[in-house]
Scaffold this motif. Sequence first.
Motif, PDB file in Angstrom:
ATOM      1  N   ARG A  91      11.204   8.263 -15.692  1.00 37.85           N
ATOM      2  CA  ARG A  91       9.882   8.839 -15.925  1.00 37.85           C
ATOM      3  C   ARG A  91       8.842   7.911 -15.309  1.00 37.85           C
ATOM      4  O   ARG A  91       8.707   6.759 -15.709  1.00 37.85           O
ATOM      5  CB  ARG A  91       9.640   8.992 -17.422  1.00 37.85           C
ATOM      6  CG  ARG A  91      10.520  10.039 -18.053  1.00 37.85           C
ATOM      7  CD  ARG A  91      10.216  10.181 -19.542  1.00 37.85           C
ATOM      8  NE  ARG A  91      11.169  11.067 -20.162  1.00 37.85           N
ATOM      9  CZ  ARG A  91      12.309  10.681 -20.714  1.00 37.85           C
ATOM     10  NH1 ARG A  91      12.634   9.420 -20.745  1.00 37.85           N
ATOM     11  NH2 ARG A  91      13.121  11.567 -21.268  1.00 37.85           N
ATOM     12  N   LEU A  92       8.134   8.431 -14.326  1.00 41.74           N
ATOM     13  CA  LEU A  92       7.090   7.665 -13.655  1.00 41.74           C
ATOM     14  C   LEU A  92       5.749   8.327 -13.894  1.00 41.74           C
ATOM     15  O   LEU A  92       5.654   9.558 -13.866  1.00 41.74           O
ATOM     16  CB  LEU A  92       7.322   7.631 -12.141  1.00 41.74           C
ATOM     17  CG  LEU A  92       8.525   6.874 -11.615  1.00 41.74           C
ATOM     18  CD1 LEU A  92       8.674   7.106 -10.112  1.00 41.74           C
ATOM     19  CD2 LEU A  92       8.375   5.403 -11.893  1.00 41.74           C
ATOM     20  N   PRO A  93       4.698   7.544 -14.087  1.00 36.31           N
ATOM     21  CA  PRO A  93       3.365   8.144 -14.098  1.00 36.31           C
ATOM     22  C   PRO A  93       3.131   8.857 -12.759  1.00 36.31           C
ATOM     23  O   PRO A  93       3.612   8.403 -11.718  1.00 36.31           O
ATOM     24  CB  PRO A  93       2.428   6.953 -14.259  1.00 36.31           C
ATOM     25  CG  PRO A  93       3.271   5.869 -14.852  1.00 36.31           C
ATOM     26  CD  PRO A  93       4.654   6.103 -14.323  1.00 36.31           C
ATOM     27  N   THR A  94       2.422   9.940 -12.794  1.00 35.53           N
ATOM     28  CA  THR A  94       2.202  10.753 -11.599  1.00 35.53           C
ATOM     29  C   THR A  94       1.636   9.929 -10.442  1.00 35.53           C
ATOM     30  O   THR A  94       2.110  10.038  -9.312  1.00 35.53           O
ATOM     31  CB  THR A  94       1.253  11.932 -11.918  1.00 35.53           C
ATOM     32  OG1 THR A  94       1.839  12.708 -12.964  1.00 35.53           O
ATOM     33  CG2 THR A  94       1.043  12.804 -10.710  1.00 35.53           C
ATOM     34  N   SER A  95       0.666   9.090 -10.725  1.00 39.39           N
ATOM     35  CA  SER A  95       0.049   8.315  -9.642  1.00 39.39           C
ATOM     36  C   SER A  95       1.045   7.337  -9.019  1.00 39.39           C
ATOM     37  O   SER A  95       1.052   7.143  -7.799  1.00 39.39           O
ATOM     38  CB  SER A  95      -1.173   7.549 -10.160  1.00 39.39           C
ATOM     39  OG  SER A  95      -0.790   6.649 -11.187  1.00 39.39           O
ATOM     40  N   LEU A  96       1.918   6.749  -9.823  1.00 40.87           N
ATOM     41  CA  LEU A  96       2.919   5.825  -9.294  1.00 40.87           C
ATOM     42  C   LEU A  96       3.952   6.576  -8.458  1.00 40.87           C
ATOM     43  O   LEU A  96       4.353   6.124  -7.385  1.00 40.87           O
ATOM     44  CB  LEU A  96       3.605   5.073 -10.443  1.00 40.87           C
ATOM     45  CG  LEU A  96       4.611   4.007 -10.057  1.00 40.87           C
ATOM     46  CD1 LEU A  96       3.985   2.952  -9.147  1.00 40.87           C
ATOM     47  CD2 LEU A  96       5.175   3.343 -11.310  1.00 40.87           C
ATOM     48  N   LYS A  97       4.363   7.736  -8.927  1.00 38.54           N
ATOM     49  CA  LYS A  97       5.319   8.558  -8.180  1.00 38.54           C
ATOM     50  C   LYS A  97       4.712   8.981  -6.841  1.00 38.54           C
ATOM     51  O   LYS A  97       5.374   8.913  -5.804  1.00 38.54           O
ATOM     52  CB  LYS A  97       5.729   9.786  -8.979  1.00 38.54           C
ATOM     53  CG  LYS A  97       6.751  10.665  -8.251  1.00 38.54           C
ATOM     54  CD  LYS A  97       7.201  11.812  -9.140  1.00 38.54           C
ATOM     55  CE  LYS A  97       8.214  12.683  -8.438  1.00 38.54           C
ATOM     56  NZ  LYS A  97       7.610  13.780  -7.688  1.00 38.54           N
TER      57      LYS A  97
ATOM     58  N   PHE B  54      14.002   4.853  -1.600  1.00 39.07           N
ATOM     59  CA  PHE B  54      12.927   3.895  -1.821  1.00 39.07           C
ATOM     60  C   PHE B  54      13.073   3.219  -3.185  1.00 39.07           C
ATOM     61  O   PHE B  54      12.958   2.000  -3.309  1.00 39.07           O
ATOM     62  CB  PHE B  54      11.568   4.601  -1.714  1.00 39.07           C
ATOM     63  CG  PHE B  54      10.403   3.692  -1.938  1.00 39.07           C
ATOM     64  CD1 PHE B  54       9.923   2.887  -0.911  1.00 39.07           C
ATOM     65  CD2 PHE B  54       9.778   3.616  -3.170  1.00 39.07           C
ATOM     66  CE1 PHE B  54       8.854   2.033  -1.114  1.00 39.07           C
ATOM     67  CE2 PHE B  54       8.707   2.767  -3.386  1.00 39.07           C
ATOM     68  CZ  PHE B  54       8.243   1.974  -2.346  1.00 39.07           C
ATOM     69  N   ILE B  55      13.341   4.010  -4.223  1.00 40.03           N
ATOM     70  CA  ILE B  55      13.480   3.458  -5.569  1.00 40.03           C
ATOM     71  C   ILE B  55      14.716   2.567  -5.655  1.00 40.03           C
ATOM     72  O   ILE B  55      14.663   1.480  -6.234  1.00 40.03           O
ATOM     73  CB  ILE B  55      13.502   4.582  -6.624  1.00 40.03           C
ATOM     74  CG1 ILE B  55      12.115   5.244  -6.693  1.00 40.03           C
ATOM     75  CG2 ILE B  55      13.937   4.059  -7.987  1.00 40.03           C
ATOM     76  CD1 ILE B  55      12.052   6.493  -7.544  1.00 40.03           C
TER      77      ILE B  55
END
Length: 83
Positions: A10-16, A33-34
């Motif tokens: 689960r990533l915050p939208t801005s980080l994703k 990338f991850i």
Amino acid sequence: MGTPSNYALRLPTSLKQGAEQLAREDGTTLNQFIVSAVAEKVSAMKTAQYFVERSGRGDLQAALALLGRPGGQPPAEDDRLPG
């Protein structure tokens, strides 16, 4: 590298969005990338731990004695590079 496994992240939208942008610029997928980012972080943390452990085996007095040797001597014949 072993058998791949799945992990719901689960990533915050801005980080994703930032990671997706960087992955596109790098020519990779978000997953690649991850994986690369996690591998880099694991490597950095293991390296830091290695140096902490290694420093515990160091001999400060021996190191200072080595660094305090008189200088100005030419390299010994077996210290010279060929060529």
